[in-house]
Design a protein around this motif. Structure first.
Motif, mmCIF file in Angstrom:
data_model
loop_
_atom_site.group_PDB
_atom_site.id
_atom_site.type_symbol
_atom_site.label_atom_id
_atom_site.label_comp_id
_atom_site.label_asym_id
_atom_site.label_seq_id
_atom_site.Cartn_x
_atom_site.Cartn_y
_atom_site.Cartn_z
ATOM 1 N N THR A 94 0.829 -1.209 0.000
ATOM 2 C CA THR A 94 0.000 0.000 0.000
ATOM 3 C C THR A 94 0.862 1.256 0.000
ATOM 4 O O THR A 94 0.640 2.190 -0.770
ATOM 5 N N ILE A 95 1.884 1.268 0.863
ATOM 6 C CA ILE A 95 2.750 2.442 0.962
ATOM 7 C C ILE A 95 3.525 2.658 -0.329
ATOM 8 O O ILE A 95 3.594 3.777 -0.855
ATOM 9 N N VAL A 96 4.118 1.578 -0.856
ATOM 10 C CA VAL A 96 4.940 1.699 -2.060
ATOM 11 C C VAL A 96 4.109 2.149 -3.258
ATOM 12 O O VAL A 96 4.478 3.080 -3.988
ATOM 13 N N ILE A 97 2.975 1.487 -3.484
ATOM 14 C CA ILE A 97 2.140 1.824 -4.641
ATOM 15 C C ILE A 97 1.567 3.232 -4.498
ATOM 16 O O ILE A 97 1.530 4.003 -5.472
ATOM 17 N N ASP A 100 4.400 5.871 -4.984
ATOM 18 C CA ASP A 100 4.765 5.919 -6.394
ATOM 19 C C ASP A 100 3.715 6.677 -7.196
ATOM 20 O O ASP A 100 4.046 7.511 -8.048
ATOM 21 N N THR A 101 2.452 6.425 -6.912
ATOM 22 C CA THR A 101 1.360 7.063 -7.647
ATOM 23 C C THR A 101 1.281 8.553 -7.374
ATOM 24 O O THR A 101 1.172 9.372 -8.299
ATOM 25 N N VAL A 102 1.355 8.933 -6.106
ATOM 26 C CA VAL A 102 1.172 10.341 -5.727
ATOM 27 C C VAL A 102 2.399 11.180 -6.072
ATOM 28 O O VAL A 102 2.274 12.304 -6.575
ATOM 29 N N LEU A 103 3.599 10.651 -5.819
ATOM 30 C CA LEU A 103 4.808 11.430 -6.064
ATOM 31 C C LEU A 103 5.078 11.626 -7.548
ATOM 32 O O LEU A 103 5.741 12.589 -7.935
ATOM 33 N N GLU A 105 3.251 12.617 -9.846
ATOM 34 C CA GLU A 105 2.678 13.883 -10.324
ATOM 35 C C GLU A 105 3.672 15.027 -10.196
ATOM 36 O O GLU A 105 3.690 15.946 -11.008
ATOM 37 N N HIS A 106 4.537 14.951 -9.160
ATOM 38 C CA HIS A 106 5.468 16.039 -8.885
ATOM 39 C C HIS A 106 6.882 15.737 -9.365
ATOM 40 O O HIS A 106 7.618 16.650 -9.742
ATOM 41 N N TRP A 107 7.289 14.456 -9.352
ATOM 42 C CA TRP A 107 8.669 14.108 -9.663
ATOM 43 C C TRP A 107 8.853 13.564 -11.066
ATOM 44 O O TRP A 107 9.943 13.629 -11.615
ATOM 45 N N GLN A 108 7.828 12.957 -11.640
ATOM 46 C CA GLN A 108 7.871 12.434 -13.006
ATOM 47 C C GLN A 108 8.927 11.346 -13.202
ATOM 48 O O GLN A 108 9.497 11.207 -14.283
ATOM 49 N N PHE A 109 9.234 10.587 -12.162
ATOM 50 C CA PHE A 109 10.024 9.371 -12.318
ATOM 51 C C PHE A 109 9.532 8.354 -11.308
ATOM 52 O O PHE A 109 8.865 8.682 -10.334
ATOM 53 N N LYS A 110 9.867 7.080 -11.541
ATOM 54 C CA LYS A 110 9.357 5.997 -10.706
ATOM 55 C C LYS A 110 10.039 5.990 -9.344
ATOM 56 O O LYS A 110 11.174 6.442 -9.178
ATOM 57 N N LEU A 111 9.320 5.443 -8.380
ATOM 58 C CA LEU A 111 9.853 5.333 -7.027
ATOM 59 C C LEU A 111 11.145 4.519 -7.050
ATOM 60 O O LEU A 111 11.187 3.414 -7.595
ATOM 61 N N ASP A 112 12.208 5.081 -6.466
ATOM 62 C CA ASP A 112 13.467 4.347 -6.374
ATOM 63 C C ASP A 112 14.191 4.753 -5.107
ATOM 64 O O ASP A 112 13.613 5.412 -4.237
ATOM 65 N N VAL A 220 6.421 -0.056 -15.292
ATOM 66 C CA VAL A 220 7.448 -0.452 -14.325
ATOM 67 C C VAL A 220 6.813 -0.746 -12.967
ATOM 68 O O VAL A 220 6.062 0.067 -12.429
ATOM 69 N N ASN A 221 7.129 -1.898 -12.422
ATOM 70 C CA ASN A 221 6.638 -2.262 -11.089
ATOM 71 C C ASN A 221 7.367 -1.424 -10.041
ATOM 72 O O ASN A 221 8.603 -1.466 -9.952
ATOM 73 N N PRO A 222 6.652 -0.641 -9.207
ATOM 74 C CA PRO A 222 7.329 0.250 -8.257
ATOM 75 C C PRO A 222 8.133 -0.489 -7.199
ATOM 76 O O PRO A 222 9.183 -0.015 -6.768
#
Length: 619
Positions: A94-97, A100-103, A105-112, A220-222
Motif C-alpha cells: 500500500t505504501i509503495v504503490i 509511487d502514484t502520488v509522487l 505527479e510532482h517528480w515524473q520518475f518511478k519510485l526508487d 514499471v513495477n514500483p
C-alpha cells in the motif's frame, strides 16, 4: 500433495492482480500526463509482466518457505503462521504503490532509492498537509492494507490435508514429499531470477516499450524499481560505467574549460562588494517573460533584468532544493542517485563560496525562513563556512504570518533588509537568503493572478521587489551586488522531457554593477561560483566542476543537468535528453551531433562518479 502447488500458483496470480490494479490506479491518478487508450493499458500490463513476476517472487519467498515446512509437517497451522506476514506485506505494498502514484505527479520518475533521501520526519514534508489530510490518509492506508492482505489470508489453507494411512510412510510417499519439495524450490528459484536480468545495472528498462515515457513508467513495477535501485545504493555509479577509463578521460578532458580567473569582461565597478545571494524556490524560465516565459507573472524580475546583468542561458544542475543549493554554493555538479547535502562524508572537503570569501575577510550568513535542519541543511551550511545561520526560530511571528513551510517571504526579506542596512558601511559580508513560498501548496497572502501556482510565484516576485527597493535608496546600494538565481525548475505545464524545466533566471543587480548587460553564454548554476570569484580576483582552482564563463578559455560552453532517471546535455549543436534507466534517448534535437553530445554527457556522468568514489576511498 498437489494442494501446495495449487495454492502458491493462486497466490502468485493474486499478486499479479494486485500489481495490475496498482498500475491502473497509477494511470487513472496521473491521467493528465498522457491521453492513453484502453489498448495502452493492456500493453502496459503485458510489458510490465516480467518485473511484476520478479517482484511477486520476492514477496512470496516467505509463503514458499512456509509451504515447504507444511509439506514436511502437515499439522502446521499455515494460515495462522502467514497471516502476520500478509498483513505486513499489504501495508508495504500500500505504501509503495501509493507513494509511487502520488509522487509521480510532482517528480515524473518511478519510485526508487532516491526516496530514502527524503524519508525523514525532519524533512519538512509534513508542513504541506493538515490534520484532516493525515487522518484521511491513515484511514485509506488501513483500508487498502486490509483489501490487499485479506484475500491473501483467505486464500491460505488452515493446513494441508493429509491422507491418513496406517503404519509408516512408504518409500513412494516419501518420494512424493521430496518431489513436491523440489518442485516448490525450483519454482522459487525460477521466479526470483525471472525478469531480473536487467537488475545487474539497476535498470528497469526491460519494461520500456513505448515512445511515450508515461506509458513506460506505468509499466514499471514500483516495488521492483525500489528493490533494484536499493541493491545498488552503495556502489556509487557502477551502473553508469559506459566507457573504459581511457576512453572516458579522452572524451571528458576538453569539456571543463575556463577554470581560471582570467577576465576580459568586467561586470563590476569594484572587486570587493557586499554580496547578497538570493536563491528563489522553484523559479524557472517559465515565469520570466524575458526568458520566453509567461508574461506578467514576475514584473519585478523583468524590471531587474533591464537594470542588471542577465545570464539568459543558465540551467539548474538538478531538480531538488538540496541538490541545487550545493551546486550553487559549492560550484559542484549534481548526481542522479546521490544527494551530497545528506552525506557529510561526501561534502566535507567541497569548496564553498562562503569559505572562499571568509578567507579574505568577509563575514558570512545564511537565512532560511523554515526548518534549517531539513535534509541536513544546517550541518552542510556550517561545514561550508557560514558563520551565522538564521531560520524560523529567529523570527517573531504574529498569527497568520507563518506559511505551511515557515516564515513568509515578505517577513524574511523585510527583516533581512533591515539587518543589512544596519551593517557598517566599510564591512565586507556575504549573505545567502533562500525563499520558500513559491512551493506547494501555493497558499500565499496575496491575490493578483487567478492561477494559484502563478500567483505564488508572483507573490515571491512582489516580496523580492520590495526587498530590492528598500535597499536601493540607501548608501549600502553603491557597493552592493545582489545575485538572484533559482534552485531548480517546477513541473508546471512541463516535465523533464522539456529542457526548459532546467532553464532558470540568473540576474546580477545592484550599485556594484558597471552597466546593464545580457550574456548569452550557456552555463550551469554551478558556474556561478567560479564566475563570481573570478570577478573578485579570487582563485578558483579548487572548484573542479565550476567554470568562469567570462574567461577567454571558456571555449566549450554547455549545460549538464541530472535527475534520478536521466540527464540533459545542451551545447551549441543542440540538446540531448537521455534516460539512464532504460539506456535510451528521450530527445535529440537536432539529430546531427547527437552522438557526440550523448558521449560527452555519459563521460561526465561516469567521471563524476569516479571522483565520488575517490572521495569515499580517502575516508
Amino acid at each position: 500433495m498437489k494442494q501446495p502447488i495449487r495454492y502458491l500458483i493462486c497466490l502468485l496470480a493474486y499478486m499479479l492482480g494486485v500489481f495490475a490494479l496498482g498500475k491502473l490506479g497509477f494511470m487513472l491518478y496521473n491521467h493528465a500526463s498522457y491521453d492513453y487508450t484502453f489498448l495502452d493499458t493492456l500493453l502496459v500490463w503485458w510489458n510490465g509482466l516480467s518485473l511484476d513476476l520478479a517482484a511477486a517472487a520476492y514477496l512470496l519467498i516467505v509463503p514458499w518457505a512456509a509451504c515447504l515446512a507444511a509439506v514436511w509437517c502437515p499439522r502446521l497451522a499455515l494460515r495462522r503462521l502467514l497471516s502476520p506476514y500478509f498483513a505486513l506485506m499489504g501495508l508495504m505494498l500500500t505504501i509503495v504503490i501509493a507513494m509511487d502514484t502520488v509522487l509521480y505527479e510532482h517528480w515524473q520518475f518511478k519510485l526508487d532509492s532516491s526516496i530514502y533521501n527524503y524519508l525523514n520526519l525532519n524533512n519538512g514534508a509534513a508542513e504541506s498537509v493538515n490534520t484532516l489530510f493525515i487522518i484521511g490518509a491513515l484511514l485509506a492506508l488501513i483500508l487498502l492494507t486490509t483489501l490487499i492482505a485479506g484475500p491473501a489470508i483467505r486464500l491460505t489453507p488452515r493446513s494441508f490435508r493429509v491422507e491418513k494411512r496406517p503404519g509408516k510412510p512408504t518409500p513412494a510417499s516419501r518420494r512424493g514429499f521430496a518431489s513436491v519439495g523440489m518442485v516448490l524450490v525450483g519454482m522459487l528459484i525460477l521466479l526470483t531470477t525471472y525478469g531480473a536480468r536487467e537488475q545487474g545495472r539497476m535498470s528497469v528498462g526491460s519494461a520500456y516499450w513505448s515512445e511515450h515515457l508515461f506509458l513506460n513508467h506505468s509499466a514499471v513495477n514500483p516495488l521492483y524499481s525500489l528493490i533494484a535501485s536499493t541493491s545498488r545504493m552503495d556502489e556509487y555509479g557502477q551502473q553508469f560505467r559506459y566507457f573504459s577509463n581511457e576512453e572516458a578521460t579522452s572524451t571528458f578532458s576538453p569539456l571543463y574549460t575556463g577554470r581560471d580567473t582570467l577576465v576580459t569582461d568586467t561586470l563590476l565597478r569594484t572587486q570587493r562588494p557586499q554580496i547578497i545571494a538570493i536563491q528563489l524556490e522553484s523559479f524557472c524560465a517559465k515565469f520570466v517573460e524575458e526568458l520566453g516565459g509567461i508574461p506578467g507573472v514576475c514584473p519585478n524580475l523583468s524590471r531587474f533584468i533591464k537594470e542588471g546583468v542577465l545570464f539568459d542561458q543558465c540551467y539548474a544542475n538538478s531538480f531538488r532544493t538540496d541538490r541545487g543549493t550545493v551546486s550553487a554554493q559549492a560550484g559542484h555538479l549534481s548526481y542522479p542517485t546521490v544527494t551530497l547535502m545528506r552525506n557529510p562524508e561526501l561534502y566535507a572537503n567541497l569548496p564553498s563560496l562562503a569559505r572562499s570569501l571568509h578567507q579574505i575577510g568577509y563575514s558570512t550568513s545564511y537565512t532560511y525562513g523554515g526548518d534549517i535542519n531539513i535534509m541536513g541543511k544546517r550541518q552542510y551550511m556550517l561545514q561550508s563556512g557560514f558563520g551565522q545561520l538564521i531560520s524560523e526560530p529567529d523570527f517573531h511571528l504574529a498569527p497568520g504570518e507563518r506559511s505551511t513551510w515557515g516564515v513568509r517571504d515578505s517577513m524574511v526579506l523585510a527583516q533581512r533588509a533591515a539587518d543589512f542596512r544596519r551593517l557598517p558601511m566599510d564591512s565586507l559580508w556575504y549573505a545567502g537568503v533562500q525563499t520558500l513560498d513559491s512551493h506547494e501548496p501555493f497558499e500565499v497572502p496575496y491575490q493578483r493572478l487567478k492561477d494559484p501556482v502563478l500567483n505564488a510565484f508572483a507573490y515571491t516576485d512582489h516580496c523580492l521587489g520590495q526587498f530590492v527597493d528598500s535597499l536601493r535608496h540607501t548608501p549600502l546600494w553603491d557597493n552592493l551586488l545582489i545575485v538572484i538565481y533559482s534552485d531548480h525548475g517546477i513541473m508546471y505545464e512541463q516535465t523533464y522531457e522539456n529542457p526548459e524545466f532546467f532553464h532558470i533566471p540568473l540576474i546580477w543587480l545592484g550599485g556594484a554593477i558597471r552597466e546593464p548587460r545580457r550574456i548569452h553564454t550557456l552555463m550551469n548554476q554551478s558556474d556561478i561560483a567560479a564566475t563570481l570569484l573570478a570577478q573578485l580576483g579570487l582563485p578558483v582552482s579548487e572548484y573542479e566542476w565550476s567554470r568562469n564563463v567570462l574567461s577567454p578559455n571558456y571555449t566549450n560552453p554547455f549545460a549538464y543537468c541530472t535527475y534520478p532517471s536521466g540527464l540533459m546535455y545542451k551545447d551549441g549543436t543542440g540538446t540531448t535528453l537521455y534516460d539512464t534507466n532504460a539506456d535510451r534517448l528521450i530527445l535529440q534535437h537536432p539529430c546531427e551531433g547527437a552522438g557526440l553530445r550523448l558521449r560527452r554527457a555519459k563521460s561526465i556522468l561516469q567521471k563524476s562518479y569516479d571522483r565520488l568514489q575517490e572521495v569515499i576511498q580517502k575516508k
